[in-house]
Design a protein around this motif. Structure first.
Motif, PDB file in Angstrom:
ATOM      1  N   LEU A  16       0.825  -1.212   0.000  1.00 37.78           N
ATOM      2  CA  LEU A  16       0.000   0.000   0.000  1.00 37.78           C
ATOM      3  C   LEU A  16       0.855   1.256   0.000  1.00 37.78           C
ATOM      4  CD1 LEU A  16      -2.885  -1.022   2.412  1.00 37.78           C
ATOM      5  CD2 LEU A  16      -2.771  -1.188  -0.083  1.00 37.78           C
ATOM      6  N   THR A  17       1.971   1.219   0.697  1.00 43.59           N
ATOM      7  CA  THR A  17       2.901   2.351   0.664  1.00 43.59           C
ATOM      8  C   THR A  17       3.396   2.572  -0.763  1.00 43.59           C
ATOM      9  OG1 THR A  17       3.543   1.993   2.955  1.00 43.59           O
ATOM     10  CG2 THR A  17       5.076   3.245   1.589  1.00 43.59           C
ATOM     11  N   ILE A  20       0.573   4.207  -2.785  1.00 43.16           N
ATOM     12  CA  ILE A  20       0.479   5.628  -2.435  1.00 43.16           C
ATOM     13  C   ILE A  20       1.618   6.414  -3.093  1.00 43.16           C
ATOM     14  CG2 ILE A  20       0.736   7.254  -0.512  1.00 43.16           C
ATOM     15  CD1 ILE A  20      -0.875   5.168   1.185  1.00 43.16           C
ATOM     16  N   HIS A  23       1.189   6.832  -6.941  1.00 47.24           N
ATOM     17  CA  HIS A  23       0.015   7.573  -7.420  1.00 47.24           C
ATOM     18  C   HIS A  23      -0.236   8.807  -6.560  1.00 47.24           C
ATOM     19  CE1 HIS A  23      -0.727   4.260 -10.120  1.00 47.24           C
ATOM     20  NE2 HIS A  23      -0.617   3.434  -9.093  1.00 47.24           N
ATOM     21  N   ARG A  24       0.801   9.605  -6.397  1.00 50.23           N
ATOM     22  CA  ARG A  24       0.702  10.785  -5.527  1.00 50.23           C
ATOM     23  C   ARG A  24      -0.371  11.765  -5.976  1.00 50.23           C
ATOM     24  NH1 ARG A  24       7.052  11.062  -5.217  1.00 50.23           N
ATOM     25  NH2 ARG A  24       7.363   9.576  -3.539  1.00 50.23           N
ATOM     26  N   VAL A  27      -3.570  10.638  -4.671  1.00 54.93           N
ATOM     27  CA  VAL A  27      -3.621  10.843  -3.219  1.00 54.93           C
ATOM     28  C   VAL A  27      -3.997  12.291  -2.926  1.00 54.93           C
ATOM     29  CG1 VAL A  27      -2.268  10.865  -1.080  1.00 54.93           C
ATOM     30  CG2 VAL A  27      -2.030   8.959  -2.688  1.00 54.93           C
ATOM     31  N   TRP A  30      -7.561  12.704  -3.653  1.00 56.46           N
ATOM     32  CA  TRP A  30      -8.382  12.147  -2.564  1.00 56.46           C
ATOM     33  C   TRP A  30      -8.459  13.135  -1.415  1.00 56.46           C
ATOM     34  CZ3 TRP A  30      -6.857  10.983   2.442  1.00 56.46           C
ATOM     35  CH2 TRP A  30      -7.818  10.337   3.227  1.00 56.46           C
ATOM     36  N   TRP A  38     -10.509   7.850  -4.686  1.00 56.32           N
ATOM     37  CA  TRP A  38     -10.534   6.721  -3.752  1.00 56.32           C
ATOM     38  C   TRP A  38     -10.711   5.408  -4.500  1.00 56.32           C
ATOM     39  CZ3 TRP A  38      -9.107   4.263   0.231  1.00 56.32           C
ATOM     40  CH2 TRP A  38      -9.745   3.076   0.603  1.00 56.32           C
ATOM     41  N   LEU A  41      -7.412   4.399  -6.198  1.00 57.69           N
ATOM     42  CA  LEU A  41      -6.416   3.930  -5.231  1.00 57.69           C
ATOM     43  C   LEU A  41      -6.800   2.569  -4.640  1.00 57.69           C
ATOM     44  CD1 LEU A  41      -5.715   7.339  -3.484  1.00 57.69           C
ATOM     45  CD2 LEU A  41      -4.105   6.064  -4.933  1.00 57.69           C
ATOM     46  N   LEU A  69      -5.666   0.737   3.665  1.00 54.33           N
ATOM     47  CA  LEU A  69      -5.364   1.855   2.767  1.00 54.33           C
ATOM     48  C   LEU A  69      -5.991   3.136   3.290  1.00 54.33           C
ATOM     49  CD1 LEU A  69      -4.200   3.043   0.155  1.00 54.33           C
ATOM     50  CD2 LEU A  69      -6.319   2.312  -0.990  1.00 54.33           C
ATOM     51  N   LEU A  73      -4.017   6.518   4.364  1.00 52.66           N
ATOM     52  CA  LEU A  73      -4.319   7.812   3.748  1.00 52.66           C
ATOM     53  C   LEU A  73      -4.711   8.841   4.802  1.00 52.66           C
ATOM     54  CD1 LEU A  73      -6.264   6.631   0.590  1.00 52.66           C
ATOM     55  CD2 LEU A  73      -4.003   7.720   0.623  1.00 52.66           C
ATOM     56  N   LEU A  76      -1.587  10.007   6.530  1.00 52.72           N
ATOM     57  CA  LEU A  76      -0.857  10.923   5.658  1.00 52.72           C
ATOM     58  C   LEU A  76      -1.526  12.295   5.630  1.00 52.72           C
ATOM     59  CD1 LEU A  76       1.459  11.280   3.635  1.00 52.72           C
ATOM     60  CD2 LEU A  76      -0.087  10.429   1.868  1.00 52.72           C
TER      61      LEU A  76
END
Length: 86
Positions: A16-17, A20, A23-24, A27, A30, A38, A41, A69, A73, A76
């Motif tokens: 998952l990291t 992320i 696909h910044r 993110v 989102w 969402w 991702l 996930l 998120l 983050l």
């Protein structure tokens, strides 16, 4: 790629990291509440985990991936003080 009958949480977290990090833009989308981010991702997360496991994920496994996930998120988002949230 190795196959495994199950995915441990450490492996899922690493995958998952990667999703992320890869696909910044999605993110950020989102975080801004953009439609479709969402789902994109979540789909990428399931694909990554399915590829690592070497088999389709069971419904319970998909839900676990989505939950983890979402948690990542949210972590983050909380750590990004100047993020342009919608």
């Amino acid at each position: 790629m190795s196959t495994s009958p199950f995915l441990d949480l450490e492996t899922v977290g690493q995958l998952l990291t990667g999703v992320i990090g890869d696909h910044r833009g999605k993110v950020v989308g989102w975080m801004q509440g953009q439609p479709g981010c969402w789902g994109f991702l979540a789909g990428q997360a399931v694909v990554a985990c399915r590829q690592r496991a070497g088999r389709p994920l069971a419904e319970e496994e998909r839900r676990l991936v989505w939950r983890h996930l979402w948690w990542l998120l949210e972590q983050l988002k909380a750590q990004t003080p100047n993020a342009p949230f919608g």
